[in-house]
Design a protein around this motif. Structure first.
Motif, PDB file in Angstrom:
ATOM      1  N   PHE A  35       0.885  -1.284   0.019  1.00 27.78           N
ATOM      2  CA  PHE A  35       0.083  -0.105  -0.060  1.00 27.78           C
ATOM      3  C   PHE A  35       0.816   1.395   0.059  1.00 27.78           C
ATOM      4  CE2 PHE A  35      -2.619   3.302   1.852  1.00 27.78           C
ATOM      5  CZ  PHE A  35      -3.755   2.958   1.223  1.00 27.78           C
ATOM      6  N   ASN A  36       0.817   1.989  -0.932  1.00 29.39           N
ATOM      7  CA  ASN A  36       1.738   3.199  -1.324  1.00 29.39           C
ATOM      8  C   ASN A  36       0.682   4.485  -1.612  1.00 29.39           C
ATOM      9  OD1 ASN A  36       4.723   2.506  -1.386  1.00 29.39           O
ATOM     10  ND2 ASN A  36       3.686   0.883  -2.429  1.00 29.39           N
ATOM     11  N   LEU A  37       0.655   5.368  -0.897  1.00 24.34           N
ATOM     12  CA  LEU A  37      -0.073   6.523  -0.855  1.00 24.34           C
ATOM     13  C   LEU A  37       0.647   7.887  -0.369  1.00 24.34           C
ATOM     14  CD1 LEU A  37      -2.999   7.697  -1.593  1.00 24.34           C
ATOM     15  CD2 LEU A  37      -3.619   7.280   0.775  1.00 24.34           C
ATOM     16  N   SER A  38       0.329   9.057  -1.222  1.00 21.38           N
ATOM     17  CA  SER A  38       0.934  10.151  -0.758  1.00 21.38           C
ATOM     18  C   SER A  38       0.079  11.178  -0.703  1.00 21.38           C
ATOM     19  CB  SER A  38       2.047  10.544  -1.614  1.00 21.38           C
ATOM     20  OG  SER A  38       2.653  11.681  -1.051  1.00 21.38           O
ATOM     21  N   ILE A  39      -0.401  11.925   0.445  1.00 21.53           N
ATOM     22  CA  ILE A  39      -1.333  12.828   0.456  1.00 21.53           C
ATOM     23  C   ILE A  39      -0.827  14.276   0.789  1.00 21.53           C
ATOM     24  CG2 ILE A  39      -3.539  13.691   1.953  1.00 21.53           C
ATOM     25  CD1 ILE A  39      -4.006  10.477   2.368  1.00 21.53           C
ATOM     26  N   GLU A  40      -1.064  15.232  -0.002  1.00 18.50           N
ATOM     27  CA  GLU A  40      -0.558  16.688   0.397  1.00 18.50           C
ATOM     28  C   GLU A  40      -1.375  17.417   1.285  1.00 18.50           C
ATOM     29  OE1 GLU A  40       2.476  17.200  -0.788  1.00 18.50           O
ATOM     30  OE2 GLU A  40       2.528  15.606  -2.261  1.00 18.50           O
ATOM     31  N   LYS A  41      -0.750  18.303   1.946  1.00 21.16           N
ATOM     32  CA  LYS A  41      -1.438  19.312   2.785  1.00 21.16           C
ATOM     33  C   LYS A  41      -2.630  19.783   2.310  1.00 21.16           C
ATOM     34  CE  LYS A  41       2.789  20.239   5.641  1.00 21.16           C
ATOM     35  NZ  LYS A  41       2.236  19.735   7.063  1.00 21.16           N
ATOM     36  N   GLY A  42      -3.788  20.067   2.926  1.00 20.57           N
ATOM     37  CA  GLY A  42      -4.856  20.715   2.857  1.00 20.57           C
ATOM     38  C   GLY A  42      -5.844  20.192   1.937  1.00 20.57           C
ATOM     39  N   GLY A  43      -5.579  18.479   1.766  1.00 18.02           N
ATOM     40  CA  GLY A  43      -6.730  17.936   0.974  1.00 18.02           C
ATOM     41  C   GLY A  43      -7.716  17.581   1.789  1.00 18.02           C
ATOM     42  N   PHE A  44      -8.725  17.395   1.341  1.00 26.00           N
ATOM     43  CA  PHE A  44     -10.088  16.591   1.817  1.00 26.00           C
ATOM     44  C   PHE A  44     -10.333  15.345   1.039  1.00 26.00           C
ATOM     45  CE2 PHE A  44     -14.064  17.697   4.401  1.00 26.00           C
ATOM     46  CZ  PHE A  44     -14.536  16.344   4.508  1.00 26.00           C
ATOM     47  N   ILE A  45      -9.626  14.297   1.643  1.00 26.26           N
ATOM     48  CA  ILE A  45      -9.580  12.923   1.114  1.00 26.26           C
ATOM     49  C   ILE A  45     -10.761  11.905   1.561  1.00 26.26           C
ATOM     50  CG2 ILE A  45      -8.231  10.925   0.593  1.00 26.26           C
ATOM     51  CD1 ILE A  45      -7.050  13.779  -0.430  1.00 26.26           C
ATOM     52  N   THR A  46     -11.773  11.738   0.876  1.00 23.29           N
ATOM     53  CA  THR A  46     -12.649  10.858   1.418  1.00 23.29           C
ATOM     54  C   THR A  46     -12.369   9.346   0.856  1.00 23.29           C
ATOM     55  OG1 THR A  46     -14.075  11.283  -0.679  1.00 23.29           O
ATOM     56  CG2 THR A  46     -14.686  12.424   1.372  1.00 23.29           C
ATOM     57  N   MET A  47     -12.587   8.536   1.709  1.00 25.51           N
ATOM     58  CA  MET A  47     -12.144   7.133   1.585  1.00 25.51           C
ATOM     59  C   MET A  47     -13.389   6.099   1.734  1.00 25.51           C
ATOM     60  SD  MET A  47      -8.936   7.164   4.381  1.00 25.51           S
ATOM     61  CE  MET A  47      -8.288   5.452   4.077  1.00 25.51           C
ATOM     62  N   ILE A  48     -13.547   5.386   0.625  1.00 27.79           N
ATOM     63  CA  ILE A  48     -14.750   4.511   0.252  1.00 27.79           C
ATOM     64  C   ILE A  48     -14.246   3.363  -0.079  1.00 27.79           C
ATOM     65  CG2 ILE A  48     -15.399   5.429  -2.023  1.00 27.79           C
ATOM     66  CD1 ILE A  48     -18.333   5.111  -0.992  1.00 27.79           C
ATOM     67  N   GLY A  49     -14.923   2.169   0.121  1.00 29.57           N
ATOM     68  CA  GLY A  49     -14.794   0.808  -0.566  1.00 29.57           C
ATOM     69  C   GLY A  49     -15.435  -0.384   0.003  1.00 29.57           C
ATOM     70  N   SER A  50     -15.319  -1.387  -0.454  1.00 33.39           N
ATOM     71  CA  SER A  50     -16.178  -2.483   0.356  1.00 33.39           C
ATOM     72  C   SER A  50     -15.791  -2.702   1.768  1.00 33.39           C
ATOM     73  CB  SER A  50     -15.865  -3.816  -0.628  1.00 33.39           C
ATOM     74  OG  SER A  50     -14.380  -4.028  -0.392  1.00 33.39           O
ATOM     75  N   SER A  51     -16.898  -3.277   2.407  1.00 30.79           N
ATOM     76  CA  SER A  51     -16.592  -3.747   3.876  1.00 30.79           C
ATOM     77  C   SER A  51     -15.382  -4.647   4.075  1.00 30.79           C
ATOM     78  CB  SER A  51     -17.848  -4.381   4.355  1.00 30.79           C
ATOM     79  OG  SER A  51     -17.614  -4.628   5.656  1.00 30.79           O
ATOM     80  N   GLY A  52     -14.455  -4.014   5.137  1.00 27.40           N
ATOM     81  CA  GLY A  52     -13.309  -4.974   5.051  1.00 27.40           C
ATOM     82  C   GLY A  52     -12.018  -4.729   4.347  1.00 27.40           C
ATOM     83  N   CYS A  53     -12.443  -3.688   3.430  1.00 29.07           N
ATOM     84  CA  CYS A  53     -11.361  -3.326   2.406  1.00 29.07           C
ATOM     85  C   CYS A  53     -10.034  -2.728   2.819  1.00 29.07           C
ATOM     86  CB  CYS A  53     -12.009  -2.676   1.228  1.00 29.07           C
ATOM     87  SG  CYS A  53     -12.186  -0.579   1.662  1.00 29.07           S
ATOM     88  N   GLY A  54      -9.900  -2.181   4.216  1.00 27.56           N
ATOM     89  CA  GLY A  54      -8.897  -1.649   4.746  1.00 27.56           C
ATOM     90  C   GLY A  54      -8.771  -0.147   4.795  1.00 27.56           C
ATOM     91  N   LYS A  55      -9.743   0.530   4.611  1.00 29.34           N
ATOM     92  CA  LYS A  55      -9.864   1.846   4.594  1.00 29.34           C
ATOM     93  C   LYS A  55      -9.665   2.511   6.152  1.00 29.34           C
ATOM     94  CE  LYS A  55     -15.088   2.202   4.151  1.00 29.34           C
ATOM     95  NZ  LYS A  55     -15.127   0.531   4.065  1.00 29.34           N
ATOM     96  N   THR A  56     -10.586   1.740   7.174  1.00 31.94           N
ATOM     97  CA  THR A  56     -10.398   2.254   8.442  1.00 31.94           C
ATOM     98  C   THR A  56      -9.202   1.754   9.212  1.00 31.94           C
ATOM     99  OG1 THR A  56     -12.963   2.091   8.829  1.00 31.94           O
ATOM    100  CG2 THR A  56     -11.456   1.876  10.540  1.00 31.94           C
ATOM    101  N   THR A  57      -8.441   0.651   8.701  1.00 29.75           N
ATOM    102  CA  THR A  57      -7.101   0.127   8.963  1.00 29.75           C
ATOM    103  C   THR A  57      -6.259   1.356   8.548  1.00 29.75           C
ATOM    104  OG1 THR A  57      -7.740  -2.147   9.164  1.00 29.75           O
ATOM    105  CG2 THR A  57      -5.490  -1.300   8.665  1.00 29.75           C
ATOM    106  N   ALA A  58      -6.316   1.697   7.287  1.00 30.97           N
ATOM    107  CA  ALA A  58      -5.330   3.031   6.939  1.00 30.97           C
ATOM    108  C   ALA A  58      -5.421   4.076   7.837  1.00 30.97           C
ATOM    109  CB  ALA A  58      -5.493   3.171   5.369  1.00 30.97           C
ATOM    110  N   LEU A  59      -6.716   4.489   8.022  1.00 35.74           N
ATOM    111  CA  LEU A  59      -6.975   5.650   8.932  1.00 35.74           C
ATOM    112  C   LEU A  59      -6.177   5.620  10.242  1.00 35.74           C
ATOM    113  CD1 LEU A  59      -8.979   8.164   8.347  1.00 35.74           C
ATOM    114  CD2 LEU A  59     -10.479   7.218  10.092  1.00 35.74           C
TER     115      LEU A  59
END
Length: 260
Positions: A35-59
């Motif tokens: 898993f590789n992801l780079s988020i710049e300052k000031g963004g409003f990133i919404t995260m969505i996907g199937s249940s258990g896909c890892g979004k809350t884990t990443a958060l």
């Protein structure tokens, strides 16, 4: 092969959060890998996907509530493995569904909890922070001395947001924060959080199960499935050019969002 995705095309912008080759497994069950992801300052990133896909884990990895099995996570360029975890969490706001307020504390005490830890003896600074954030999230000052049980669901959620922001963090993590309120209140809270984002320039990571909410709120939307990134793009691009069949199915029959 792991692919790094960047939130902004502007190379000069500073990175707020970066995942590098992150893997998370519980025993033999792999939640995410490469898993590789780079988020710049000031963004409003919404995260969505199937249940258990890892979004809350990443958060939760961002503020150290979950540790990666492999790989590294950087906040403001610093590997969070090298940070004091308590200090890390004090500097990152965290709001979840239902707000989870301290029931034995008043609104003022809930909001001032982290500022009190940071300001120590400067009670006036904490008091000013409480007043400031109550005003920003749309709470009247006459609610200061009420307890959570005396508030509506929408008011409780606003207190939760104010508490998450009261220490003026650079990053706000939100895990389905509006999922437990009615549709009208939800719309109001969506408007408020977008206004707060514009007003503060804070970096927001917002987990949701609602594609309409993801498209409406996000400056960019991260779509995940089975621990992998399906697409990371602006809402308009997601609608017009879905990168995979999963994304295509997700946005099917979804109208272009009304932007605030």
């Amino acid at each position: 092969m792991a692919v790094t995705i960047f939130y902004s095309e502007a190379e000069h912008m500073k990175t707020a959060i970066e995942f590098k080759n992150v893997k998370k497994a519980y025993g033999e069950k792999v939640v995410m890998e490469g898993f590789n992801l780079s988020i710049e300052k000031g963004g409003f990133i919404t995260m969505i996907g199937s249940s258990g896909c890892g979004k809350t884990t990443a958060l939760k990895m961002v503020n150290g509530l979950i540790q990666p099995t492999e790989g590294d996570i950087f906040v403001d360029g610093e590997n969070i493995r090298n940070k004091n975890q308590t200090q890390l969490r004090r500097n990152i706001g965290y709001a979840i569904q239902g707000s989870v307020l301290f029931p034995h504390m008043t609104v003022e005490q809930n909001i001032s909890y982290v500022p009190n830890l940071l300001n120590k003896r400067d009670k006036e600074k904490t008091k000013n922070a409480v007043t400031k954030w109550m005003n920003i999230v749309g709470l009247s000052e006459d609610l200061k001395h009420r307890y959570p049980s005396e508030l509506s669901g929408g008011q409780q959620q606003r207190v939760g947001i104010a508490r998450a922001l009261a220490a003026s963090p650079d990053i706000l993590l939100m895990d389905e924060p509006f999922g437990a309120v009615d549709e009208i209140t939800r719309g109001q809270l969506q408007t408020e959080i977008k206004r707060i984002h514009r007003q503060t320039g804070i970096t927001v990571l917002f987990v949701t199960h609602d594609i309409s909410e993801a498209l409406k709120l996000g400056t960019k939307v991260l779509v995940m499935n089975n621990g992998k990134i399906e697409q990371f793009a602006k809402p308009e691009e997601l609608l017009c050019s879905p990168a995979t069949e999963f994304v295509k199915e997700l946005v099917k029959n979804t109208a272009a969002p009304q932007r605030y």
